[in-house]
Write a protein that holds these residues in place. Sequence first.
Motif, short mmCIF file in Angstrom:
data_model
loop_
_atom_site.label_atom_id
_atom_site.label_comp_id
_atom_site.label_asym_id
_atom_site.label_seq_id
_atom_site.Cartn_x
_atom_site.Cartn_y
_atom_site.Cartn_z
N MET A 144 13.02 -0.64 9.13
CA MET A 144 11.94 -1.57 8.81
C MET A 144 11.92 -2.74 9.81
O MET A 144 10.86 -3.20 10.21
CB MET A 144 12.09 -2.08 7.39
CG MET A 144 10.81 -2.56 6.77
SD MET A 144 11.03 -3.02 5.07
CE MET A 144 10.25 -1.64 4.27
N SER A 145 13.10 -3.18 10.23
CA SER A 145 13.16 -4.31 11.17
C SER A 145 12.49 -3.95 12.50
O SER A 145 11.86 -4.79 13.12
CB SER A 145 14.61 -4.72 11.41
OG SER A 145 15.35 -3.65 11.94
N ALA A 146 12.62 -2.69 12.91
CA ALA A 146 11.99 -2.28 14.17
C ALA A 146 10.47 -2.34 14.07
O ALA A 146 9.79 -2.65 15.04
CB ALA A 146 12.43 -0.87 14.54
N GLU A 147 9.93 -2.06 12.89
CA GLU A 147 8.49 -2.12 12.71
C GLU A 147 8.00 -3.56 12.58
O GLU A 147 6.95 -3.91 13.08
CB GLU A 147 8.08 -1.32 11.48
CG GLU A 147 8.25 0.18 11.67
CD GLU A 147 7.81 0.96 10.47
OE1 GLU A 147 6.89 0.50 9.76
OE2 GLU A 147 8.37 2.04 10.24
N LEU A 148 8.79 -4.38 11.90
CA LEU A 148 8.36 -5.76 11.65
C LEU A 148 8.56 -6.66 12.86
O LEU A 148 7.80 -7.60 13.06
CB LEU A 148 9.14 -6.33 10.46
CG LEU A 148 8.85 -5.68 9.12
CD1 LEU A 148 9.78 -6.25 8.06
CD2 LEU A 148 7.41 -5.90 8.72
N TYR A 149 9.59 -6.37 13.64
CA TYR A 149 9.94 -7.29 14.72
C TYR A 149 9.86 -6.62 16.09
O TYR A 149 10.65 -6.89 16.96
CB TYR A 149 11.35 -7.84 14.49
CG TYR A 149 11.45 -8.58 13.20
CD1 TYR A 149 10.81 -9.80 13.02
CD2 TYR A 149 12.14 -8.04 12.12
CE1 TYR A 149 10.87 -10.48 11.83
CE2 TYR A 149 12.21 -8.72 10.91
CZ TYR A 149 11.59 -9.94 10.77
OH TYR A 149 11.65 -10.59 9.58
N ARG A 150 8.88 -5.76 16.27
CA ARG A 150 8.68 -5.12 17.57
C ARG A 150 8.37 -6.16 18.61
O ARG A 150 7.55 -7.04 18.40
CB ARG A 150 7.49 -4.16 17.48
CG ARG A 150 7.94 -2.77 17.54
CD ARG A 150 6.79 -1.83 17.58
NE ARG A 150 7.27 -0.71 16.82
CZ ARG A 150 6.57 0.03 16.01
NH1 ARG A 150 5.31 -0.19 15.86
NH2 ARG A 150 7.11 0.99 15.34
N ARG A 151 9.04 -6.04 19.73
CA ARG A 151 8.77 -6.97 20.82
C ARG A 151 7.48 -6.56 21.51
O ARG A 151 7.21 -5.37 21.66
CB ARG A 151 9.90 -6.95 21.82
CG ARG A 151 11.14 -7.58 21.28
CD ARG A 151 12.16 -7.66 22.35
NE ARG A 151 13.18 -8.59 21.90
CZ ARG A 151 14.10 -9.07 22.68
NH1 ARG A 151 14.16 -8.72 23.94
NH2 ARG A 151 14.99 -9.91 22.21
N PRO A 152 6.72 -7.54 21.96
CA PRO A 152 5.51 -7.19 22.72
C PRO A 152 5.91 -6.47 24.00
O PRO A 152 7.04 -6.58 24.45
CB PRO A 152 4.85 -8.53 23.00
CG PRO A 152 5.89 -9.56 22.77
CD PRO A 152 6.92 -8.96 21.84
N PRO B 79 0.84 -1.20 0.00
CA PRO B 79 0.00 0.00 0.00
C PRO B 79 0.88 1.26 0.00
O PRO B 79 2.05 1.22 0.40
CB PRO B 79 -0.79 -0.11 1.31
CG PRO B 79 0.05 -0.98 2.18
CD PRO B 79 0.79 -1.92 1.26
N VAL B 80 0.32 2.35 -0.42
CA VAL B 80 1.06 3.62 -0.53
C VAL B 80 1.74 3.99 0.78
O VAL B 80 2.90 4.40 0.79
CB VAL B 80 0.12 4.76 -1.02
CG1 VAL B 80 0.80 6.11 -0.92
CG2 VAL B 80 -0.32 4.50 -2.45
N GLU B 81 1.05 3.84 1.90
CA GLU B 81 1.63 4.26 3.18
C GLU B 81 2.80 3.39 3.62
O GLU B 81 3.56 3.78 4.51
CB GLU B 81 0.56 4.32 4.29
CG GLU B 81 -0.15 3.03 4.56
CD GLU B 81 -1.38 2.79 3.68
OE1 GLU B 81 -2.11 1.84 3.98
OE2 GLU B 81 -1.59 3.54 2.71
N ALA B 82 3.00 2.23 3.01
CA ALA B 82 4.17 1.40 3.32
C ALA B 82 5.39 1.85 2.52
O ALA B 82 6.52 1.51 2.88
CB ALA B 82 3.86 -0.06 3.03
N VAL B 83 5.17 2.62 1.46
CA VAL B 83 6.27 3.05 0.59
C VAL B 83 6.56 4.54 0.74
O VAL B 83 7.71 4.95 0.69
CB VAL B 83 5.95 2.72 -0.89
CG1 VAL B 83 7.10 3.13 -1.81
CG2 VAL B 83 5.65 1.23 -1.06
N PHE B 84 5.52 5.35 0.95
CA PHE B 84 5.66 6.81 1.04
C PHE B 84 5.09 7.33 2.35
O PHE B 84 4.12 6.78 2.87
CB PHE B 84 4.93 7.48 -0.13
CG PHE B 84 5.47 7.08 -1.48
CD1 PHE B 84 6.59 7.70 -2.01
CD2 PHE B 84 4.85 6.08 -2.21
CE1 PHE B 84 7.08 7.33 -3.25
CE2 PHE B 84 5.34 5.70 -3.45
CZ PHE B 84 6.46 6.32 -3.97
N SER B 85 5.70 8.41 2.86
CA SER B 85 5.23 8.98 4.12
C SER B 85 5.60 10.45 4.21
O SER B 85 6.58 10.88 3.61
CB SER B 85 5.85 8.23 5.29
OG SER B 85 5.49 8.82 6.52
#
Length: 101
Positions: A79-87, A66-72
Motif C-alpha cells: 500500500m505504501s508503494a501506491e500511496l507514496y509513489r515518487r514522481p 470503494p470496492v476496487e481499493a479493497v478487492f481485486s
Amino acid sequence: MSPVRRGEKLPIYNRIGVLRAERKMTRAELAETVGINVQSVGALERGDNYPSLDLAFRICAVFDLPVEAVFSRTEFGAMSAELYRRPDLRPEPQSDPGGAR
C-alpha cells in the motif's frame, strides 16, 4: 457473454487484514459490524472464501473505501508503494542555449 466460463474460479484478493490492522479493529469487531461470524472474516482474509457482492459492499462501507481499493482480481502490491509513489525522476530535456533551429 461473460469472459469467464462457467465453473472457472478466478481469485479475488483483498486487503481486509491490512485495513483492519490500520484501524486497530479485531476480526470479531468487523464480523459483528457486517453481520457475519469471526471464522468467515478469517476465511475471507486468507482467500479461502470469496464474499458475495452484498458482503463486499458492506465491508467496503466499514472502511469507507470503494470496492476496487479493497478487492481485486490481481494481487495487491504494498500500500505504501501506491500511496507514496515518487514522481518520475527523469531529468528534464535541456534547451539549446545557442538557439539552434
